[in-house]
Design a protein around this motif. Structure first.
Motif, PDB file in Angstrom:
ATOM      1  N   LYS A   9      -1.900   4.131  -0.028  1.00 15.30           N
ATOM      2  CA  LYS A   9      -2.362   3.888  -1.333  1.00 15.30           C
ATOM      3  C   LYS A   9      -1.168   3.634  -2.506  1.00 15.30           C
ATOM      4  CE  LYS A   9      -3.852   7.367  -3.855  1.00 15.30           C
ATOM      5  NZ  LYS A   9      -4.674   8.617  -4.227  1.00 15.30           N
ATOM      6  N   ASP A  10      -0.317   4.401  -2.291  1.00 19.64           N
ATOM      7  CA  ASP A  10       0.678   4.699  -3.533  1.00 19.64           C
ATOM      8  C   ASP A  10       1.790   3.549  -3.341  1.00 19.64           C
ATOM      9  OD1 ASP A  10       0.012   7.129  -4.965  1.00 19.64           O
ATOM     10  OD2 ASP A  10       0.006   7.865  -2.970  1.00 19.64           O
ATOM     11  N   LEU A  11       2.022   3.360  -1.947  1.00 14.36           N
ATOM     12  CA  LEU A  11       3.318   2.606  -1.777  1.00 14.36           C
ATOM     13  C   LEU A  11       2.821   0.936  -1.501  1.00 14.36           C
ATOM     14  CD1 LEU A  11       5.538   4.911   0.098  1.00 14.36           C
ATOM     15  CD2 LEU A  11       5.865   3.826  -2.233  1.00 14.36           C
ATOM     16  N   VAL A  12       1.636   0.685  -1.533  1.00 15.53           N
ATOM     17  CA  VAL A  12       1.267  -0.491  -1.002  1.00 15.53           C
ATOM     18  C   VAL A  12       1.881  -1.758  -1.685  1.00 15.53           C
ATOM     19  CG1 VAL A  12      -0.826  -2.401  -0.996  1.00 15.53           C
ATOM     20  CG2 VAL A  12      -1.063   0.026  -0.345  1.00 15.53           C
ATOM     21  N   ALA A  13       1.758  -1.878  -3.159  1.00 10.51           N
ATOM     22  CA  ALA A  13       2.604  -3.097  -3.755  1.00 10.51           C
ATOM     23  C   ALA A  13       4.229  -2.979  -3.493  1.00 10.51           C
ATOM     24  CB  ALA A  13       2.365  -2.461  -5.298  1.00 10.51           C
ATOM     25  N   ASP A  14       4.837  -1.981  -3.396  1.00  2.00           N
ATOM     26  CA  ASP A  14       6.256  -1.869  -3.046  1.00  2.00           C
ATOM     27  C   ASP A  14       6.316  -2.172  -1.764  1.00  2.00           C
ATOM     28  OD1 ASP A  14       7.855  -0.907  -5.259  1.00  2.00           O
ATOM     29  OD2 ASP A  14       6.181   0.942  -5.279  1.00  2.00           O
ATOM     30  N   TYR A  15       5.598  -2.077  -0.762  1.00  6.73           N
ATOM     31  CA  TYR A  15       5.865  -2.494   0.496  1.00  6.73           C
ATOM     32  C   TYR A  15       5.411  -3.929   0.689  1.00  6.73           C
ATOM     33  CZ  TYR A  15       6.558   2.078   2.795  1.00  6.73           C
ATOM     34  OH  TYR A  15       7.127   3.365   2.925  1.00  6.73           O
ATOM     35  N   VAL A  36       8.225   5.021   9.854  1.00  9.14           N
ATOM     36  CA  VAL A  36       7.416   4.829  10.338  1.00  9.14           C
ATOM     37  C   VAL A  36       6.228   3.667   9.727  1.00  9.14           C
ATOM     38  CG1 VAL A  36       5.104   5.913  11.343  1.00  9.14           C
ATOM     39  CG2 VAL A  36       7.392   6.754  11.716  1.00  9.14           C
ATOM     40  N   MET A  37       6.062   4.027   8.329  1.00 11.19           N
ATOM     41  CA  MET A  37       5.341   3.526   7.452  1.00 11.19           C
ATOM     42  C   MET A  37       5.704   1.974   7.123  1.00 11.19           C
ATOM     43  SD  MET A  37       3.694   6.320   4.755  1.00 11.19           S
ATOM     44  CE  MET A  37       5.511   6.694   3.893  1.00 11.19           C
ATOM     45  N   LEU A  38       6.816   1.822   6.663  1.00 11.24           N
ATOM     46  CA  LEU A  38       7.240   0.533   6.432  1.00 11.24           C
ATOM     47  C   LEU A  38       7.240  -0.581   7.425  1.00 11.24           C
ATOM     48  CD1 LEU A  38       7.938  -1.578   4.261  1.00 11.24           C
ATOM     49  CD2 LEU A  38      10.274  -0.703   4.000  1.00 11.24           C
ATOM     50  N   ARG A  39       7.661  -0.107   8.722  1.00 14.81           N
ATOM     51  CA  ARG A  39       7.900  -0.762   9.895  1.00 14.81           C
ATOM     52  C   ARG A  39       6.379  -1.148  10.184  1.00 14.81           C
ATOM     53  NH1 ARG A  39      12.792  -1.647  11.804  1.00 14.81           N
ATOM     54  NH2 ARG A  39      14.320  -0.095  11.323  1.00 14.81           N
ATOM     55  N   GLY A  40       5.427  -0.137  10.241  1.00 13.34           N
ATOM     56  CA  GLY A  40       4.004  -0.269  10.680  1.00 13.34           C
ATOM     57  C   GLY A  40       3.409  -1.204   9.643  1.00 13.34           C
ATOM     58  N   PHE A  41       3.704  -1.188   8.482  1.00 13.68           N
ATOM     59  CA  PHE A  41       3.156  -1.829   7.305  1.00 13.68           C
ATOM     60  C   PHE A  41       3.438  -3.449   7.474  1.00 13.68           C
ATOM     61  CE2 PHE A  41       2.543  -3.867   3.089  1.00 13.68           C
ATOM     62  CZ  PHE A  41       1.405  -3.292   2.667  1.00 13.68           C
ATOM     63  N   ALA A  42       4.718  -3.651   8.174  1.00 10.72           N
ATOM     64  CA  ALA A  42       5.142  -4.949   8.349  1.00 10.72           C
ATOM     65  C   ALA A  42       4.697  -5.585   9.617  1.00 10.72           C
ATOM     66  CB  ALA A  42       6.864  -4.821   8.112  1.00 10.72           C
ATOM     67  N   GLY A  43       3.911  -4.636  10.380  1.00  8.88           N
ATOM     68  CA  GLY A  43       3.248  -5.206  11.666  1.00  8.88           C
ATOM     69  C   GLY A  43       4.110  -4.905  12.804  1.00  8.88           C
TER      70      GLY A  43
END
Length: 334
Positions: free
Chosen positions: A188-194, A258-265
């Protein structure tokens, strides 16, 4: 607009030193030193986006001289540039308070440092911020090289907070992704930044900065063990609060990995290693709270939520760093 209001010796405009809320990276307030009326400047000493005194967070060097991220910006960047301004009437501090919930602290050392140095500098600007800081260090029993180490710790806390919560490399859109005792996540909070980080190809740069923040907090913890504050309770809290900050920013560092790498696929052994380190950091943080009565209450791995029926802000049980990391935990286990 204010020119339409008659000036009066008892009329002062109270204005924050920041152009919006008390966040790092936002501009110095451009209305300071402008207009017909005297101004009194608001400075927050217990900042709800930056730990609320649960860990070191010295801000007065930046308030007076300009934060490091202001370098190169035009115009005044700190109160020192306005000391000759006829508008500047003084400063008042939020010595405590700010925000809605925890962390709740048992010792006011870091709030006191910000408040006392701000007041001392305001009373005698010729002393300089560093001179006012030195006076505080003497007040708490430090002499000689211990004063230098204490200042080094304080300035590192500002650098570590910038890189851990905000960024010195790219604009952070969601400055409230952490606030009070809550830690937001990629759900939620970091979606736009990521999205912006991934689109710009800056995943590794963003993660390197969080790793740098964690290293800075390791240096702070090392320095805290060398400082013989006069008051035994303050001396103990100095060390506990430094370790609190190290745990907080280790959770953020490994959680972002964990989150940013996962967000990037990505699904990789690197993510799995950081997942284990994330869990270990939480374990160390909980042990710190269990073993030291002076430790502030801990953050929750959940986003800032809504008011309940009693008007108290609760956690968002469905979003935050915890649910975000757990999502990738599940993916990695498959």
């Amino acid at each position: 607009m204010t020119d339409r209001i008659a000036a009066h010796e008892k009329l002062l405009f109270s204005i924050k030193h920041t152009s919006t809320d008390f966040w790092r990276t936002v501009a110095f307030n451009p209305t300071l030193g402008v207009g017909r009326h005297r101004q009194i400047v608001e400075v927050q000493c217990q900042r709800e986006y930056e730990g609320k005194g649960a860990c070191p967070n010295y801000v007065i060097d930046g308030v007076v001289g300009g934060f490091e991220e202001y370098a190169g910006r035009p115009g005044p960047q700190g109160l020192a540039a306005l000391v000759e301004s006829p508008q500047l009437a003084g400063v008042w501090t939020w010595s405590r308070g700010g925000g809605w919930r925890g962390p709740y602290i048992e010792n006011e050392l870091w709030c006191d440092l910000n408040m006392w140095v701000m007041a001392r500098w305001t009373r005698d600007t010729g002393l300089g911020e560093e001179g006012a800081f030195r006076a505080y260090a003497h007040r708490v029993g430090l002499r000689g090289d211990a004063v230098r180490r204490f200042r080094r710790l304080a300035l590192l806390s500002a650098a570590g907070t910038l890189r851990g919560h905000y960024s010195a490399r790219f604009p952070v859109r969601k400055l409230t992704w952490t606030r009070d005792q809550f830690l937001g996540g990629s759900d939620k909070d970091l979606v736009a930044d990521y999205k912006a980080i991934v689109a710009a190809g800056r995943v590794e740069a963003a993660l390197a900065e969080k790793a740098q923040a964690a290293r800075i907090w390791g240096q702070i913890t090392d320095l805290a063990g060398e400082l013989p504050l006069r008051n035994p309770a303050d001396r103990a809290y100095l060390q506990v609060s430094a370790r609190y900050g190290q745990c907080l920013y280790s959770v953020i560092h490994h959680g972002w990995q964990v989150m940013l790498r996962g967000f990037a696929g990505e699904q990789s052994e690197a993510m799995a290693a950081h997942l284990r380190a994330y869990d270990a950091a939480w374990g160390a943080w909980r042990r710190l709270a269990d073993r030291h009565a002076s430790c502030a209450t801990l953050y929750q791995p959940l986003s800032f939520g809504k008011k309940n029926a009693d008007g108290v802000y609760e956690a968002d049980p469905d979003h935050g760093i915890g649910p975000s990391v757990d999502r990738y935990r599940k993916l990695l286990s498959q």
